[in-house]
Motif scaffolding. Structure first.
Motif, PDB file in Angstrom:
ATOM      1  N   TYR A  56       3.788 -44.847  59.172  1.00 46.28           N
ATOM      2  CA  TYR A  56       4.834 -43.691  59.474  1.00 46.28           C
ATOM      3  C   TYR A  56       4.407 -42.475  59.705  1.00 46.28           C
ATOM      4  O   TYR A  56       4.484 -41.734  60.683  1.00 46.28           O
ATOM      5  CB  TYR A  56       5.947 -43.983  58.501  1.00 46.28           C
ATOM      6  CG  TYR A  56       6.878 -42.743  58.369  1.00 46.28           C
ATOM      7  CD1 TYR A  56       8.066 -42.960  59.273  1.00 46.28           C
ATOM      8  CD2 TYR A  56       6.817 -41.754  57.687  1.00 46.28           C
ATOM      9  CE1 TYR A  56       9.111 -41.887  59.485  1.00 46.28           C
ATOM     10  CE2 TYR A  56       7.766 -40.547  57.714  1.00 46.28           C
ATOM     11  CZ  TYR A  56       9.022 -40.737  58.693  1.00 46.28           C
ATOM     12  OH  TYR A  56       9.762 -39.752  58.665  1.00 46.28           O
ATOM     13  N   ALA A  57       3.400 -42.021  58.878  1.00 46.61           N
ATOM     14  CA  ALA A  57       2.891 -40.760  58.758  1.00 46.61           C
ATOM     15  C   ALA A  57       2.098 -40.510  60.214  1.00 46.61           C
ATOM     16  O   ALA A  57       2.273 -39.662  60.803  1.00 46.61           O
ATOM     17  CB  ALA A  57       1.783 -40.384  57.562  1.00 46.61           C
ATOM     18  N   ASP A  58       1.283 -41.518  60.715  1.00 44.18           N
ATOM     19  CA  ASP A  58       0.780 -41.414  61.896  1.00 44.18           C
ATOM     20  C   ASP A  58       1.442 -41.285  62.924  1.00 44.18           C
ATOM     21  O   ASP A  58       1.154 -40.528  63.938  1.00 44.18           O
ATOM     22  CB  ASP A  58      -0.342 -42.683  62.021  1.00 44.18           C
ATOM     23  CG  ASP A  58      -1.556 -42.476  61.081  1.00 44.18           C
ATOM     24  OD1 ASP A  58      -1.774 -41.681  60.565  1.00 44.18           O
ATOM     25  OD2 ASP A  58      -2.012 -43.760  60.702  1.00 44.18           O
ATOM     26  N   ARG A  59       2.440 -41.705  62.795  1.00 41.67           N
ATOM     27  CA  ARG A  59       3.562 -41.731  63.993  1.00 41.67           C
ATOM     28  C   ARG A  59       4.424 -40.457  64.048  1.00 41.67           C
ATOM     29  O   ARG A  59       4.516 -39.919  65.020  1.00 41.67           O
ATOM     30  CB  ARG A  59       4.599 -43.057  64.137  1.00 41.67           C
ATOM     31  CG  ARG A  59       5.252 -43.196  65.113  1.00 41.67           C
ATOM     32  CD  ARG A  59       6.023 -44.489  65.013  1.00 41.67           C
ATOM     33  NE  ARG A  59       7.081 -44.511  63.822  1.00 41.67           N
ATOM     34  CZ  ARG A  59       6.802 -45.276  62.662  1.00 41.67           C
ATOM     35  NH1 ARG A  59       5.674 -45.911  62.601  1.00 41.67           N
ATOM     36  NH2 ARG A  59       7.743 -45.380  61.758  1.00 41.67           N
ATOM     37  N   VAL A  60       4.650 -39.905  62.890  1.00 39.32           N
ATOM     38  CA  VAL A  60       5.746 -38.716  62.946  1.00 39.32           C
ATOM     39  C   VAL A  60       5.268 -37.355  62.538  1.00 39.32           C
ATOM     40  O   VAL A  60       5.937 -36.221  62.914  1.00 39.32           O
ATOM     41  CB  VAL A  60       6.920 -39.195  61.885  1.00 39.32           C
ATOM     42  CG1 VAL A  60       7.422 -40.280  62.569  1.00 39.32           C
ATOM     43  CG2 VAL A  60       6.460 -38.993  60.553  1.00 39.32           C
ATOM     44  N   VAL A  61       4.080 -37.384  61.944  1.00 39.85           N
ATOM     45  CA  VAL A  61       3.518 -36.058  61.375  1.00 39.85           C
ATOM     46  C   VAL A  61       3.027 -35.103  62.622  1.00 39.85           C
ATOM     47  O   VAL A  61       2.088 -35.751  63.557  1.00 39.85           O
ATOM     48  CB  VAL A  61       2.304 -36.122  60.397  1.00 39.85           C
ATOM     49  CG1 VAL A  61       1.696 -34.765  59.981  1.00 39.85           C
ATOM     50  CG2 VAL A  61       3.143 -36.782  58.962  1.00 39.85           C
ATOM     51  N   ARG A  62       3.152 -33.752  62.592  1.00 36.84           N
ATOM     52  CA  ARG A  62       2.639 -32.822  63.554  1.00 36.84           C
ATOM     53  C   ARG A  62       2.011 -31.754  62.758  1.00 36.84           C
ATOM     54  O   ARG A  62       2.836 -31.162  62.344  1.00 36.84           O
ATOM     55  CB  ARG A  62       3.869 -32.393  64.492  1.00 36.84           C
ATOM     56  CG  ARG A  62       4.568 -33.108  65.286  1.00 36.84           C
ATOM     57  CD  ARG A  62       3.736 -34.029  66.324  1.00 36.84           C
ATOM     58  NE  ARG A  62       4.502 -34.968  67.081  1.00 36.84           N
ATOM     59  CZ  ARG A  62       4.647 -36.394  66.840  1.00 36.84           C
ATOM     60  NH1 ARG A  62       3.889 -36.738  65.761  1.00 36.84           N
ATOM     61  NH2 ARG A  62       5.416 -37.125  67.446  1.00 36.84           N
TER      62      ARG A  62
END
Length: 105
Positions: A56-62
């Motif tokens: 999830y973090a790899d997909r959504v964090v900017r």
């Protein structure tokens, strides 16, 4: 969009803690974009996190370094400029500089 971080007087973002809890809350609520200081996210050891949370973090964090980047990500189509301050990108990092007002100001 969820935003977390601390901004100094020059607009640079400082590290935050508690990323696991913040990201887990965002995942549960279905947040699609999480904006946070780049150094906080890149500096944390994610090996102990559950695989689902890491994905999830790899997909959504900017990860961002300056408040101008936060504004551009938060406000669709925004390009941040001010009347007496100019923000520009140089070597991948944002910098600020004071601009003298013209006689018309």
């Amino acid at each position: 969009t969820a935003i977390t971080g601390d901004v100094d007087l020059r607009g640079h973002l400082r590290d935050v803690e508690g990323l696991w809890a913040k990201l887990e809350a965002c995942r549960v609520k279905g947040v699609r974009t999480v904006v946070m200081p780049r150094s906080s996210y890149e500096g944390v050891d994610r090996s102990g996190w559950p695989q689902e949370l890491r994905d999830y973090a790899d997909r959504v964090v900017r990860g961002v370094t300056h408040v101008a980047e936060v504004l551009e990500l938060s406000i669709e189509g925004a390009s941040w400029t001010g009347r007496r301050r100019i923000l520009w990108e140089r070597r991948g990092e944002y910098a600020t500089a004071g601009v003298r007002p013209s006689p018309r100001d």
